[in-house]
Design a protein around this motif. Structure first.
Motif, PDB file in Angstrom:
ATOM      1  N   THR A 103       0.854  -1.188   0.000  1.00 33.54           N
ATOM      2  CA  THR A 103       0.000   0.000   0.000  1.00 33.54           C
ATOM      3  C   THR A 103       0.885   1.233   0.000  1.00 33.54           C
ATOM      4  O   THR A 103       1.776   1.373   0.857  1.00 33.54           O
ATOM      5  CB  THR A 103      -0.924   0.021   1.232  1.00 33.54           C
ATOM      6  OG1 THR A 103      -1.716  -1.167   1.245  1.00 33.54           O
ATOM      7  CG2 THR A 103      -1.845   1.230   1.194  1.00 33.54           C
TER       8      THR A 103
ATOM      9  N   GLY B 244      -3.129   5.616   0.816  1.00 26.81           N
ATOM     10  CA  GLY B 244      -4.013   4.462   0.800  1.00 26.81           C
ATOM     11  C   GLY B 244      -4.144   3.785  -0.547  1.00 26.81           C
ATOM     12  O   GLY B 244      -5.063   2.993  -0.765  1.00 26.81           O
TER      13      GLY B 244
ATOM     14  N   GLU C  51      -3.670   1.030  -2.909  1.00 30.38           N
ATOM     15  CA  GLU C  51      -3.358  -0.397  -2.748  1.00 30.38           C
ATOM     16  C   GLU C  51      -2.809  -0.937  -4.056  1.00 30.38           C
ATOM     17  O   GLU C  51      -3.546  -1.109  -5.026  1.00 30.38           O
ATOM     18  CB  GLU C  51      -4.613  -1.150  -2.319  1.00 30.38           C
ATOM     19  CG  GLU C  51      -4.329  -2.527  -1.739  1.00 30.38           C
ATOM     20  CD  GLU C  51      -5.569  -3.138  -1.100  1.00 30.38           C
ATOM     21  OE1 GLU C  51      -6.680  -2.906  -1.639  1.00 30.38           O
ATOM     22  OE2 GLU C  51      -5.435  -3.830  -0.076  1.00 30.38           O
TER      23      GLU C  51
ATOM     24  N   THR D 242       4.229  -3.898   2.432  1.00 31.00           N
ATOM     25  CA  THR D 242       3.572  -3.373   3.621  1.00 31.00           C
ATOM     26  C   THR D 242       3.250  -4.507   4.592  1.00 31.00           C
ATOM     27  O   THR D 242       3.237  -4.318   5.812  1.00 31.00           O
ATOM     28  CB  THR D 242       2.274  -2.643   3.230  1.00 31.00           C
ATOM     29  OG1 THR D 242       2.544  -1.718   2.181  1.00 31.00           O
ATOM     30  CG2 THR D 242       1.696  -1.877   4.411  1.00 31.00           C
TER      31      THR D 242
END
Length: 284
Positions: A19, A23, A25, A64
């Motif tokens: 990510t 935010g 992804e 992440t």
């Protein structure tokens, strides 16, 4: 559709996620294995997550969540293991990443730096590394260009220097990030033919990200299709049908067979999309 796992993969990822800030992804939680000597192609649109997944395999993009696990060195969870893994995992880049003012030979010798300490790397390379570099240039058909500055070579020749530099690492894995995106079709075919031939001869596992459907079908032992930050197809090229292509290239399932084929061909050769992709955010 997922390939069956085997007990002896050369590289594995377990529940890997990426990510980006804001935010975005790039890769949803994903697990997959890569087999020794296999020529894998990551296929999908820009922003699908191909480059992020590929670069995570040597932590050029740090996951992440989840783990990348080397069969030889273990999980890439500390700098010592990561250095060992990167020494045996070579990269071929879209824009070559060569030092233009240096000769082809000097650029190829850069592939040997991981085998020496920082202070030793400041001295001239040993004869054994010089022989390895010259042999790698010979294998890509550029032995006669060894002393030529890279900025005097064509785009295809520069990419062959990039492949020779990767080979100079004597890798077990080669990661190639859109290696033919900046080349014309004829040169692209030659580069992919050369890369697959060398990997087959040396038993090197390759993971190659591509946009072009035609090249994926022709060169891959295994196609891993990505869409919307996740794997939607994982099998041999022969199993890639229109339904699976529609998933990879985000086409409505209601399209006819001819419409699907036409739209997919257009999208698979499209290089610049108007929206900002996760890959672009990564580079920025």
């Amino acid at each position: 559709m997922t390939c069956t796992k085997t007990p002896h993969p050369i590289l594995s990822i377990e529940n890997l996620g990426i990510t980006y800030p804001g935010g975005i992804e790039a890769i949803r939680s994903t697990s997959i294995q890569f087999q020794p000597g296999e020529f894998n192609v990551l296929l999908g649109l820009s922003g699908a997550g191909k480059s992020s997944l590929l670069r995570a395999l040597n932590h050029l993009v740090k996951p992440t969540s989840g783990n990348v696990i080397s069969a030889e060195f273990g999980a890439l969870n500390n700098q010592r293991i990561l250095r060992q893994h990167r020494r045996k995992t070579a990269m071929v880049f879209q824009h070559h990443q060569l030092i233009l003012r240096h000769s082809a030979l000097k650029n190829v010798l850069m592939g040997r730096l991981g085998y020496y300490s920082f202070w030793r790397s400041l001295l001239p390379m040993p004869q054994d590394s010089l022989k390895i570099a010259l042999n790698c240039l010979d294998r890509v058909g550029l032995a006669d260009k060894a002393l030529t500055r890279v900025d005097q070579l064509s785009g295809g020749q520069q990419q062959r220097v990039g492949i020779a530099r990767a080979l100079a690492q004597q890798p077990t894995i080669i990661l190639a990030d859109e290696p033919v995106a900046s080349l014309d079709p004829s040169t692209s075919e030659k580069i992919l033919t050369l890369l697959k031939k060398i990997c087959a001869e040396d038993g090197i596992t390759a993971v190659v990200s591509l946009h072009q459907l035609e090249y994926a079908k022709r060169f891959a032992d295994r196609i891993i299709g990505l869409s919307d930050a996740q794997i939607v197809f994982d099998a041999a090229p022969q199993q890639l049908d229109n339904k699976q292509l529609a998933l990879i290239y985000e086409q409505p399932a209601s399209l006819t067979k001819d419409e699907t084929s036409t739209d997919i061909e257009r999208l698979s050769t499209q290089k610049n999309l108007p929206h900002k992709t996760a890959t672009q955010l990564e580079i920025a």
